[in-house]
Motif scaffolding. Structure first.
Motif, PDB file in Angstrom:
ATOM      1  N   ARG A 161      19.125  -2.291  -0.769  1.00 57.04           N
ATOM      2  CA  ARG A 161      19.116  -2.290   0.704  1.00 57.04           C
ATOM      3  C   ARG A 161      17.853  -2.931   1.274  1.00 57.04           C
ATOM      4  NH1 ARG A 161      21.483   3.903   1.331  1.00 57.04           N
ATOM      5  NH2 ARG A 161      23.038   3.636  -0.304  1.00 57.04           N
ATOM      6  N   ILE A 162      17.605  -4.137   0.773  1.00 54.58           N
ATOM      7  CA  ILE A 162      16.472  -4.913   1.263  1.00 54.58           C
ATOM      8  C   ILE A 162      16.997  -6.084   2.092  1.00 54.58           C
ATOM      9  CG2 ILE A 162      14.938  -4.226  -0.597  1.00 54.58           C
ATOM     10  CD1 ILE A 162      15.519  -6.817  -2.032  1.00 54.58           C
ATOM     11  N   SER A 163      16.117  -6.665   2.904  1.00 57.13           N
ATOM     12  CA  SER A 163      16.515  -7.739   3.812  1.00 57.13           C
ATOM     13  C   SER A 163      16.776  -9.027   3.036  1.00 57.13           C
ATOM     14  CB  SER A 163      15.400  -7.988   4.832  1.00 57.13           C
ATOM     15  OG  SER A 163      14.261  -8.551   4.185  1.00 57.13           O
ATOM     16  N   PRO A 164      17.491  -9.992   3.656  1.00 52.21           N
ATOM     17  CA  PRO A 164      17.689 -11.291   3.002  1.00 52.21           C
ATOM     18  C   PRO A 164      16.368 -11.958   2.618  1.00 52.21           C
ATOM     19  CG  PRO A 164      19.174 -11.081   4.855  1.00 52.21           C
ATOM     20  CD  PRO A 164      18.253  -9.890   4.917  1.00 52.21           C
ATOM     21  N   GLU A 165      15.367 -11.810   3.466  1.00 52.53           N
ATOM     22  CA  GLU A 165      14.063 -12.406   3.158  1.00 52.53           C
ATOM     23  C   GLU A 165      13.439 -11.737   1.941  1.00 52.53           C
ATOM     24  OE1 GLU A 165      15.331 -13.174   7.143  1.00 52.53           O
ATOM     25  OE2 GLU A 165      14.977 -11.247   6.146  1.00 52.53           O
ATOM     26  N   GLU A 166      13.549 -10.417   1.872  1.00 60.53           N
ATOM     27  CA  GLU A 166      13.014  -9.696   0.710  1.00 60.53           C
ATOM     28  C   GLU A 166      13.796 -10.047  -0.553  1.00 60.53           C
ATOM     29  OE1 GLU A 166      11.300  -5.482   2.323  1.00 60.53           O
ATOM     30  OE2 GLU A 166      13.442  -5.839   2.620  1.00 60.53           O
ATOM     31  N   THR A 167      15.101 -10.253  -0.396  1.00 62.15           N
ATOM     32  CA  THR A 167      15.927 -10.644  -1.540  1.00 62.15           C
ATOM     33  C   THR A 167      15.477 -11.981  -2.100  1.00 62.15           C
ATOM     34  OG1 THR A 167      17.846  -9.432  -0.707  1.00 62.15           O
ATOM     35  CG2 THR A 167      18.271 -11.173  -2.309  1.00 62.15           C
ATOM     36  N   GLU A 168      15.235 -12.944  -1.212  1.00 66.49           N
ATOM     37  CA  GLU A 168      14.787 -14.256  -1.673  1.00 66.49           C
ATOM     38  C   GLU A 168      13.413 -14.166  -2.342  1.00 66.49           C
ATOM     39  OE1 GLU A 168      16.700 -16.855  -1.936  1.00 66.49           O
ATOM     40  OE2 GLU A 168      18.258 -15.602  -1.056  1.00 66.49           O
ATOM     41  N   GLY A 169      12.559 -13.290  -1.804  1.00 68.17           N
ATOM     42  CA  GLY A 169      11.259 -13.098  -2.433  1.00 68.17           C
ATOM     43  C   GLY A 169      11.395 -12.505  -3.826  1.00 68.17           C
ATOM     44  N   LEU A 170      12.297 -11.533  -3.970  1.00 66.92           N
ATOM     45  CA  LEU A 170      12.527 -10.933  -5.281  1.00 66.92           C
ATOM     46  C   LEU A 170      13.133 -11.948  -6.243  1.00 66.92           C
ATOM     47  CD1 LEU A 170      12.454  -8.353  -7.005  1.00 66.92           C
ATOM     48  CD2 LEU A 170      14.705  -7.765  -6.073  1.00 66.92           C
ATOM     49  N   ALA A 171      14.068 -12.768  -5.730  1.00 66.01           N
ATOM     50  CA  ALA A 171      14.713 -13.778  -6.569  1.00 66.01           C
ATOM     51  C   ALA A 171      13.723 -14.817  -7.071  1.00 66.01           C
ATOM     52  CB  ALA A 171      15.841 -14.450  -5.797  1.00 66.01           C
ATOM     53  N   ALA A 172      12.664 -15.033  -6.312  1.00 64.50           N
ATOM     54  CA  ALA A 172      11.644 -16.010  -6.708  1.00 64.50           C
ATOM     55  C   ALA A 172      10.563 -15.399  -7.605  1.00 64.50           C
ATOM     56  CB  ALA A 172      10.992 -16.609  -5.464  1.00 64.50           C
ATOM     57  N   SER A 173      10.620 -14.084  -7.800  1.00 65.49           N
ATOM     58  CA  SER A 173       9.592 -13.395  -8.587  1.00 65.49           C
ATOM     59  C   SER A 173       9.949 -13.377 -10.063  1.00 65.49           C
ATOM     60  CB  SER A 173       9.434 -11.954  -8.084  1.00 65.49           C
ATOM     61  OG  SER A 173      10.484 -11.144  -8.601  1.00 65.49           O
ATOM     62  N   TRP A 176      13.161 -11.192 -11.383  1.00 62.37           N
ATOM     63  CA  TRP A 176      14.570 -11.503 -11.151  1.00 62.37           C
ATOM     64  C   TRP A 176      15.322 -11.847 -12.440  1.00 62.37           C
ATOM     65  CZ3 TRP A 176      17.448 -10.618  -6.951  1.00 62.37           C
ATOM     66  CH2 TRP A 176      18.693 -11.244  -6.827  1.00 62.37           C
ATOM     67  N   ALA A 177      14.754 -12.703 -13.265  1.00 64.78           N
ATOM     68  CA  ALA A 177      15.454 -13.142 -14.487  1.00 64.78           C
ATOM     69  C   ALA A 177      15.790 -11.952 -15.385  1.00 64.78           C
ATOM     70  CB  ALA A 177      14.612 -14.161 -15.250  1.00 64.78           C
ATOM     71  N   GLY A 178      14.862 -11.025 -15.501  1.00 60.59           N
ATOM     72  CA  GLY A 178      15.117  -9.843 -16.311  1.00 60.59           C
ATOM     73  C   GLY A 178      16.196  -8.968 -15.715  1.00 60.59           C
ATOM     74  N   MET A 179      16.209  -8.867 -14.376  1.00 62.60           N
ATOM     75  CA  MET A 179      17.240  -8.082 -13.704  1.00 62.60           C
ATOM     76  C   MET A 179      18.625  -8.696 -13.913  1.00 62.60           C
ATOM     77  SD  MET A 179      15.414  -7.105 -10.100  1.00 62.60           S
ATOM     78  CE  MET A 179      14.275  -5.729  -9.975  1.00 62.60           C
ATOM     79  N   VAL A 180      18.708 -10.007 -13.786  1.00 59.12           N
ATOM     80  CA  VAL A 180      19.979 -10.696 -13.998  1.00 59.12           C
ATOM     81  C   VAL A 180      20.474 -10.462 -15.427  1.00 59.12           C
ATOM     82  CG1 VAL A 180      21.054 -12.976 -14.197  1.00 59.12           C
ATOM     83  CG2 VAL A 180      19.631 -12.434 -12.202  1.00 59.12           C
ATOM     84  N   HIS A 246       8.939  -0.307  -3.983  1.00 54.44           N
ATOM     85  CA  HIS A 246       9.535   0.329  -5.147  1.00 54.44           C
ATOM     86  C   HIS A 246       8.927  -0.156  -6.467  1.00 54.44           C
ATOM     87  CE1 HIS A 246      12.657   2.859  -6.796  1.00 54.44           C
ATOM     88  NE2 HIS A 246      13.283   1.881  -7.411  1.00 54.44           N
ATOM     89  N   PHE A 247       8.071  -1.170  -6.401  1.00 50.58           N
ATOM     90  CA  PHE A 247       7.504  -1.752  -7.620  1.00 50.58           C
ATOM     91  C   PHE A 247       5.983  -1.714  -7.627  1.00 50.58           C
ATOM     92  CE2 PHE A 247      11.631  -3.792  -6.889  1.00 50.58           C
ATOM     93  CZ  PHE A 247      12.275  -3.444  -8.073  1.00 50.58           C
ATOM     94  N   VAL A 248       5.402  -0.663  -7.074  1.00 47.55           N
ATOM     95  CA  VAL A 248       3.945  -0.568  -7.038  1.00 47.55           C
ATOM     96  C   VAL A 248       3.364  -0.516  -8.449  1.00 47.55           C
ATOM     97  CG1 VAL A 248       3.946   1.954  -6.832  1.00 47.55           C
ATOM     98  CG2 VAL A 248       1.978   0.654  -6.024  1.00 47.55           C
ATOM     99  N   HIS A 249       4.105  -0.007  -9.414  1.00 44.34           N
ATOM    100  CA  HIS A 249       3.610   0.054 -10.794  1.00 44.34           C
ATOM    101  C   HIS A 249       3.416  -1.337 -11.378  1.00 44.34           C
ATOM    102  CE1 HIS A 249       7.948  -0.258 -11.042  1.00 44.34           C
ATOM    103  NE2 HIS A 249       7.896  -0.523 -12.319  1.00 44.34           N
ATOM    104  N   VAL A 250       4.163  -2.307 -10.862  1.00 40.23           N
ATOM    105  CA  VAL A 250       3.993  -3.700 -11.287  1.00 40.23           C
ATOM    106  C   VAL A 250       2.882  -4.364 -10.483  1.00 40.23           C
ATOM    107  CG1 VAL A 250       5.118  -5.962 -11.463  1.00 40.23           C
ATOM    108  CG2 VAL A 250       6.412  -3.871 -11.990  1.00 40.23           C
ATOM    109  N   MET A 251       2.846  -4.110  -9.172  1.00 45.84           N
ATOM    110  CA  MET A 251       1.897  -4.763  -8.287  1.00 45.84           C
ATOM    111  C   MET A 251       0.491  -4.191  -8.417  1.00 45.84           C
ATOM    112  SD  MET A 251       3.982  -6.889  -7.127  1.00 45.84           S
ATOM    113  CE  MET A 251       2.858  -7.704  -5.990  1.00 45.84           C
ATOM    114  N   ASP A 252       0.387  -2.893  -8.667  1.00 43.94           N
ATOM    115  CA  ASP A 252      -0.926  -2.234  -8.758  1.00 43.94           C
ATOM    116  C   ASP A 252      -0.900  -1.176  -9.864  1.00 43.94           C
ATOM    117  OD1 ASP A 252      -3.465  -1.217  -8.369  1.00 43.94           O
ATOM    118  OD2 ASP A 252      -2.986  -0.207  -6.471  1.00 43.94           O
TER     119      ASP A 252
END
Length: 266
Positions: A161-173, A176-180, A246-252
């Motif tokens: 339930r994230i915005s289209p902009e957040e989705t594109e940001g996640l897809a570029a991170s 994404w490849a691991g999630m797919v 939801h990914f603070v463990h990755v970011m920090d």
């Protein structure tokens, strides 16, 4: 920070499935349970910091990474896997779960796992509505067709339930490849999440000392589930990470580890 030696091991779950895990550090034990669409490797940064004062066990949940799989699957098998690793960790172990992994840890404790304390990072409990609901059919169809990218876009809109902009940001991170790649594993997990609606009140009554980790800008349904638990659990505290999701463990990882370590010291 002194680098910690890490070793890999396996343990047999109740149904005989081999569960792999990484072990590092020394001190009081803590078991880390990752969420959907990931493996235990996502928690290595946090584990390195925690290992300065703790023996850290990072499991790969069944069906990925170091772990095998089985035809039969349920939240109960996930719970059994956690209990098998807790038996290895020994008496007095703390238990941490992220996202769906947090639901798995709640189920383990609900069904008798003895832990010294519990850390829950945004379990996607269906508090007000199903977490997956009708959109699960579209997700499963995309997975069945081999289109993991489409499946993840359905998931981003309806489950994360994230915005289209957040989705594109996640897809570029890099995530994404691991999630797919792991998208087929989420279908069965989402089904189990929606079935926990009848267990929420039992989860909310657990007496174990609990830390709720919450990202300030995480999706509202995840924040809401944590707040529901915070209002109900008899022995809970909350740590909010400003500006994080939801990914603070990755970011920090250092900041995440410090919040966990501070809780474990109390």
């Amino acid at each position: 920070m002194q680098a910690q030696l890490m070793s890999t091991h396996t343990v047999a779950s109740a149904d005989g499935t081999t569960i792999g895990y990484r072990k590092l550090g020394s001190g009081s034990p803590i078991v880390l349970v990752h969420g959907s669409m990931s493996t235990g490797e996502q928690w290595l940064g946090v584990a390195e910091h925690l290992a300065q004062a703790h023996t850290v066990y990072i499991m790969d949940r069944r069906g990925r990474g170091l772990s095998a799989d089985a035809e039969d699957y349920s939240l109960g098998t996930e719970s059994d896997d956690i209990k098998a690793l807790l038996a290895v960790a020994g008496e007095g172990a703390a238990l941490l779960g992220h996202s769906y992994g947090a639901i798995c840890t709640l189920e383990a404790v609900r069904t008798g796992a003895a832990v010294s304390s519990l850390v829950l990072y945004e379990p996607p409990l269906p508090i007000d509505a199903p977490t997956a609901g009708a959109a699960l059919a579209d997700y499963a169809a995309a997975v069945e067709a081999g289109d993991g990218d489409k499946a993840m876009r359905v998931a981003a809109e309806h489950f994360l339930r994230i915005s289209p902009e957040e989705t594109e940001g996640l897809a570029a991170s890099p995530l994404w490849a691991g999630m797919v790649e792991l998208s087929p594993t989420w279908t069965r997990e989402l089904s189990e999440i929606d079935l926990t609606a009848v267990l929420v009140e039992e989860y909310s009554a657990l007496s174990v000392s609990t830390l709720l980790l919450v990202g300030e800008v995480s999706p509202s349904h995840l924040v809401g589930a944590s707040r529901h638990l915070g209002q109900k659990l008899p022995n809970a505290t909350e740590t909010v990470f400003p500006g994080q999701n939801h990914f603070v463990h990755v970011m920090d990882p250092a900041g995440t580890a410090e919040a966990i370590a501070a809780f474990l010291r109390t």
